[in-house]
Scaffold this active site. Structure first.
Site: not given
Ligand code: FRU
Length: 498
Positions: A37, A39, A55, A63, A98-99, A167, A223, A306
């Site tokens: 998991m 975001d 996510q 990821w 994505f998010s 995004r 983001e 991250w």
């Molecule tokens: C932030 C991010 C978002 C993106 C997602 C991808 O953690 O980089 O910008 O949508 O993760 O998983």
């Protein structure tokens, strides 16, 4: 229609998710049943229940092509897992969903708005991502991607800005009946901006304005934005990449940024006045908020960062968890946060000790555990101040995680060096707190694999994951010279039945 990719994810999680015993995951922080998991997404109210998506990559603890996982709750504390909501199964999201956000539509359906990622080849042969905003509509379980996706693409971005880094739409419905969305983008100076869009139906969107820009001051790409009114001010959240450290306010790398200001939708737009980090701990990113039916602004975030995701417990079958949902408020230009009051329903076994003089390391009767809510107040004994105060949690002969306060420096430090992770990632972080004549109040929420510290009634919060064995459940207190302490501790107990 459920695509093969989504069915495969649902079958996988149904087959393997239930095998992970309850005790091997947090008691009330959200994790996927299996897999990775990041975001939180689509944190919203739908048909009277709280929904949270995230996510998600079910197939490994890393990821991978992004899906949306899904849970729902009636009280923001106990969550029910639902089948995966989105999988990358269309040309425009083949490299990931994505998010994004969610909102209820007037016809009773739920709108999900997310970033579709597609890989394209440049004329010079290089592959790069293209990010567009897409919609899916559903009933709280199953979602149909909108036939005319994407709903926002490079045509909807100011000239010269990025279609590669565009995004994370956060969508909400305003009292004027319109839908609004904030989306992050990278501008022509290489750093971030937050764009505002409006729609009457959630599907046809128009660009309204740019709310704020980074101008290379706070990191690069911005983001996961959020934008809301609170306590007479307007708040803009974003999670910047590639930040440079600034004192003890911002650390290097992926950080979080809370901009507080005024908003004049018909005139100048958003004018920022105050800038701060959102959480001062080690593991926090990509927060998202919702408005509860009784008017509280509640935030949830990814309790991870991250820069720390490489450090996993051996062979873990889930990875990534959310923070406790937190009630937000703004006072004198600062963001305050406290665990949602619903958490208090799960308190039991109150233990209180008052006016305890602390110098050498002590533990107190009834004060131990790994799933608890504990508030500690520390103050000088008399004229003389203490030099430092340490609380050790998740402790046994080998392990400990330390929360230390130094009144002379006005700093609180989290230290999980000995929390049990055999990885040389960042394990300590210090931050400034307001000095109140040497008195400090620390509320510590533990949930098996994490600690969250709320300082002085929510003036600061600091979060960290700890993968310490559960048997390490001692808690001790220690001071440099002598301090006086009050402690009030509750176990957090989650019976199977509600
Ligand atoms: C932030 C991010 C978002 C993106 C997602 C991808 O953690 O980089 O910008 O949508 O993760 O998983």
């Amino acid at each position: 229609m459920i695509s093969n990719a989504l069915q495969k994810a649902r079958d996988f999680e149904a087959q393997y998710g239930p095998h992970i015993p309850d005790e091997e995951r947090p008691a009330f922080h959200v994790t996927p049943t299996i897999g990775w998991m990041n975001d939180p997404n689509g944190f919203s109210v739908y048909k009277g229940e709280y929904h949270l998506f995230y996510q998600y990559h079910p197939y490994s603890n890393e990821w991978g092509p992004m899906h949306w996982g899904h849970v729902k709750s009636r009280d923001l504390i106990r969550w029910e897992h639902l089948p995966a909501a989105l999988a990358p199964d269309q040309p425009y999201d083949a490299s990931g969903c994505f998010s994004g956000g969610a909102a209820e539509l007037p016809n009773g359906k739920q709108l999900l708005m997310y970033t579709g990622v597609q890989r394209r080849r440049d004329p010079d042969g290089f592959l790069h991502d293209v990010q567009t905003q897409c919609a899916a509509i559903g009933d709280g379980i199953n979602y149909e991607k909108f036939a005319a996706n994407p709903v926002l693409d490079e045509k909807d971005i100011p000239q010269g800005w990025s279609a590669i880094d565009f995004r994370d739409p956060k969508v909400w419905r305003e009292t004027d009946g319109n839908y609004y969305a904030v989306v992050g983008d990278r501008t022509d100076d290489g750093s971030g901006a937050i764009l505002l869009y409006r729609s009457a139906d959630g599907l046809r969107w128009e660009y309204i304005r740019t709310l704020d820009r980074c101008h290379n001051q706070y990191g690069k790409m911005w983001e996961c934005p959020d934008f809301f009114a609170l306590d007479g001010k307007q708040v803009l959240f974003t999670s910047p990449q590639e930040m440079m450290p600034v004192g003890l306010e911002f650390h290097a790398g992926n950080g979080t940024l809370c901009l507080i200001g005024d908003y004049d939708p018909a005139g100048k737009g958003f004018c920022r006045q105050y800038v701060q980090a959102i959480d001062y701990g080690l593991d926090f990113y990509a927060p998202q908020t919702l408005l509860t039916p009784d008017g509280r602004r509640v935030m949830i975030a990814w309790m991870q960062n991250w820069s720390t995701v490489g450090a996993k417990p051996n062979r873990c079958r889930w990875f990534g968890q959310t923070t406790v949902p937190r009630e937000l408020s703004v006072k004198e230009g600062r963001l305050y946060q406290q665990p949602v009051r619903e958490l208090e329903k799960y308190r039991s076994g109150r233990v209180v000790h008052r006016n305890i003089p602390v110098s050498g390391e002590v533990n107190l009767p009834g004060i131990q555990g790994r799933t608890l809510d504990m508030t500690i107040t520390v103050r000088p004994t008399g004229g003389e101040s203490y030099r430092w105060f340490r609380i050790r949690v998740a402790k046994d002969g080998v392990h400990e995680t330390i929360i230390r306060y130094r009144p002379d420096q006005g700093t609180v430090k989290l230290d999980r060096v000995r929390s049990g992770l055999p990885h040389d990632i960042v394990h300590t972080r210090s931050f400034l707190v307001r000095n109140r004549q040497g008195e400090i109040k620390l509320r510590i929420v533990l949930d098996r694999f994490s600690l969250e510290v709320f300082v002085n009634d929510g003036e600061q919060a600091a979060s960290a994951v700890i993968y310490t064995p559960q048997e390490a459940d001692a808690i001790t207190f220690e001071a440099g010279s002598t301090a006086l302490m009050d402690v009030e501790k509750y176990d957090l107990v989650f019976d199977k039945e509600e």
